[in-house]
Design a protein around this motif. Structure first.
Motif, PDB file in Angstrom:
ATOM      1  N   ALA A 147       0.833  -1.206   0.000  1.00  0.00           N
ATOM      2  CA  ALA A 147       0.000   0.000   0.000  1.00  0.00           C
ATOM      3  C   ALA A 147       0.866   1.254   0.000  1.00  0.00           C
ATOM      4  O   ALA A 147       0.567   2.233  -0.704  1.00  0.00           O
ATOM      5  N   GLN A 148       1.941   1.237   0.782  1.00  0.00           N
ATOM      6  CA  GLN A 148       2.831   2.395   0.836  1.00  0.00           C
ATOM      7  C   GLN A 148       3.540   2.606  -0.496  1.00  0.00           C
ATOM      8  O   GLN A 148       3.695   3.744  -0.964  1.00  0.00           O
ATOM      9  N   LEU A 149       3.962   1.516  -1.136  1.00  0.00           N
ATOM     10  CA  LEU A 149       4.613   1.633  -2.435  1.00  0.00           C
ATOM     11  C   LEU A 149       3.674   2.258  -3.461  1.00  0.00           C
ATOM     12  O   LEU A 149       4.068   3.162  -4.217  1.00  0.00           O
ATOM     13  N   GLU A 210      -6.672 -12.306  -3.203  1.00  0.00           N
ATOM     14  CA  GLU A 210      -7.854 -11.455  -3.266  1.00  0.00           C
ATOM     15  C   GLU A 210      -7.611 -10.116  -2.576  1.00  0.00           C
ATOM     16  O   GLU A 210      -8.096  -9.074  -3.032  1.00  0.00           O
ATOM     17  N   GLN A 211      -6.849 -10.135  -1.473  1.00  0.00           N
ATOM     18  CA  GLN A 211      -6.542  -8.881  -0.785  1.00  0.00           C
ATOM     19  C   GLN A 211      -5.614  -8.006  -1.629  1.00  0.00           C
ATOM     20  O   GLN A 211      -5.769  -6.778  -1.675  1.00  0.00           O
ATOM     21  N   VAL A 212      -4.664  -8.631  -2.288  1.00  0.00           N
ATOM     22  CA  VAL A 212      -3.759  -7.869  -3.147  1.00  0.00           C
ATOM     23  C   VAL A 212      -4.536  -7.254  -4.316  1.00  0.00           C
ATOM     24  O   VAL A 212      -4.361  -6.076  -4.640  1.00  0.00           O
ATOM     25  N   LEU A 213      -5.394  -8.048  -4.944  1.00  0.00           N
ATOM     26  CA  LEU A 213      -6.175  -7.533  -6.068  1.00  0.00           C
ATOM     27  C   LEU A 213      -7.093  -6.403  -5.622  1.00  0.00           C
ATOM     28  O   LEU A 213      -7.288  -5.420  -6.353  1.00  0.00           O
ATOM     29  N   ALA A 214      -7.665  -6.519  -4.417  1.00  0.00           N
ATOM     30  CA  ALA A 214      -8.523  -5.454  -3.896  1.00  0.00           C
ATOM     31  C   ALA A 214      -7.721  -4.169  -3.703  1.00  0.00           C
ATOM     32  O   ALA A 214      -8.215  -3.062  -3.990  1.00  0.00           O
ATOM     33  N   LEU A 215      -6.492  -4.302  -3.224  1.00  0.00           N
ATOM     34  CA  LEU A 215      -5.631  -3.137  -3.043  1.00  0.00           C
ATOM     35  C   LEU A 215      -5.378  -2.448  -4.382  1.00  0.00           C
ATOM     36  O   LEU A 215      -5.478  -1.219  -4.491  1.00  0.00           O
ATOM     37  N   PHE A 216      -5.083  -3.231  -5.411  1.00  0.00           N
ATOM     38  CA  PHE A 216      -4.857  -2.641  -6.734  1.00  0.00           C
ATOM     39  C   PHE A 216      -6.139  -2.036  -7.292  1.00  0.00           C
ATOM     40  O   PHE A 216      -6.100  -0.967  -7.916  1.00  0.00           O
ATOM     41  N   ARG A 217      -7.268  -2.709  -7.097  1.00  0.00           N
ATOM     42  CA  ARG A 217      -8.531  -2.171  -7.622  1.00  0.00           C
ATOM     43  C   ARG A 217      -8.835  -0.810  -7.005  1.00  0.00           C
ATOM     44  O   ARG A 217      -9.388   0.072  -7.675  1.00  0.00           O
ATOM     45  N   ASN A 218      -8.492  -0.623  -5.751  1.00  0.00           N
ATOM     46  CA  ASN A 218      -8.834   0.608  -5.038  1.00  0.00           C
ATOM     47  C   ASN A 218      -7.860   1.751  -5.315  1.00  0.00           C
ATOM     48  O   ASN A 218      -8.161   2.910  -4.983  1.00  0.00           O
TER      49      ASN A 218
END
Length: 244
Positions: A147-149, A210-218
């Motif tokens: 998230a920070q990156l 799924e959590q990683v993809l959600a981070l990218f989607r947001n």
């Protein structure tokens, strides 16, 4: 400092080049010209492939680039050949010392041991990149790093992050979970596989996709490009996307 941070610092002290690519690569004589050409040549090939993927998503800008987990500078060199300025972050000062030596003939370079270093946070980046790094960091620490990156990318900039999503060898998964937590078992593993008994652990951690993809989607614009990797049965994935 986390356990995996301490492990990486040990790699930097004991065997930095093997720490980057593993002992199967053949880095035993890194001073050999052919070995060095292969080591850094693979870095050039990787960066070229990532930028080819990124160019399919948006026009590329070549101002500032950031490489997280830069190690000895294998990927910094090709980035320095393309970008006006490049920043590298690695928890291990010994890695950064070697990286500076390896990049001495290239362009403008900033190195830091933390993403929170003011020299890193003072700017935003046209490329934010990390490859074969997050897999060695446990997800509880790695997800906030992701998230920070992403937050450090400029709007319209490229984010390219690699992480591990699975291990096809279920018996290895079980053994690894145990030896990561029981040092004598890891020492025995080193001995039985022909390695120095005190070689550090190089954890392979599986991220919740799924959590990683959600981070990218947001945080990024769709669509994105993904590239899969098979690392001796460890299933890796790199997502290349454009920041909102």
């Amino acid at each position: 400092m986390t356990k995996t941070d301490r492990q990486w610092k040990k790699w930097a002290e004991q065997d930095p080049y093997h720490g980057v690519l593993g002992r199967g690569f053949g880095c035993d004589d890194i001073q050999n010209e052919d070995v060095r050409d292969l080591f850094f040549g693979q870095g050039e090939t990787h960066v070229a492939a990532v930028l080819d993927d990124a160019a399919r998503l948006a026009p590329l800008k070549f101002g500032a680039a950031l490489d997280f987990g830069c190690g000895v500078g294998r990927l910094l060199r090709p980035l320095l050949d393309r970008y006006t300025s490049v920043s590298g972050v690695d928890i291990a000062p010994d890695m950064l010392k070697i990286a500076r030596e390896n990049c001495a003939a290239h362009g403008r370079l900033t190195l830091a041991t933390s993403l929170d270093d003011p020299t890193i946070t003072a700017r935003r980046y046209d490329l934010v990149h990390s490859y074969i790094v997050l897999q060695h960091i446990r997800p509880a620490q790695g997800m906030p790093i992701m998230a920070q990156l992403i937050s450090l990318a400029t709007p319209g900039g490229i984010v390219a992050l690699h992480f591990t999503v699975g291990d096809l060898n279920k018996h290895r998964r079980l053994l690894n979970r145990i030896r990561y937590r029981v040092p004598p078992l890891h020492w025995l593993y080193n001995i039985t596989t022909g390695r120095p008994w005190n070689l550090p652990i190089s954890e392979m951690n599986v991220y919740p996709i799924e959590q990683v993809l959600a981070l990218f989607r947001n945080t990024t614009i769709h669509p994105c490009v993904s590239r899969s990797y098979d690392q001796n049965g460890h299933q890796g994935l790199m997502i290349v996307a454009v920041k909102h």
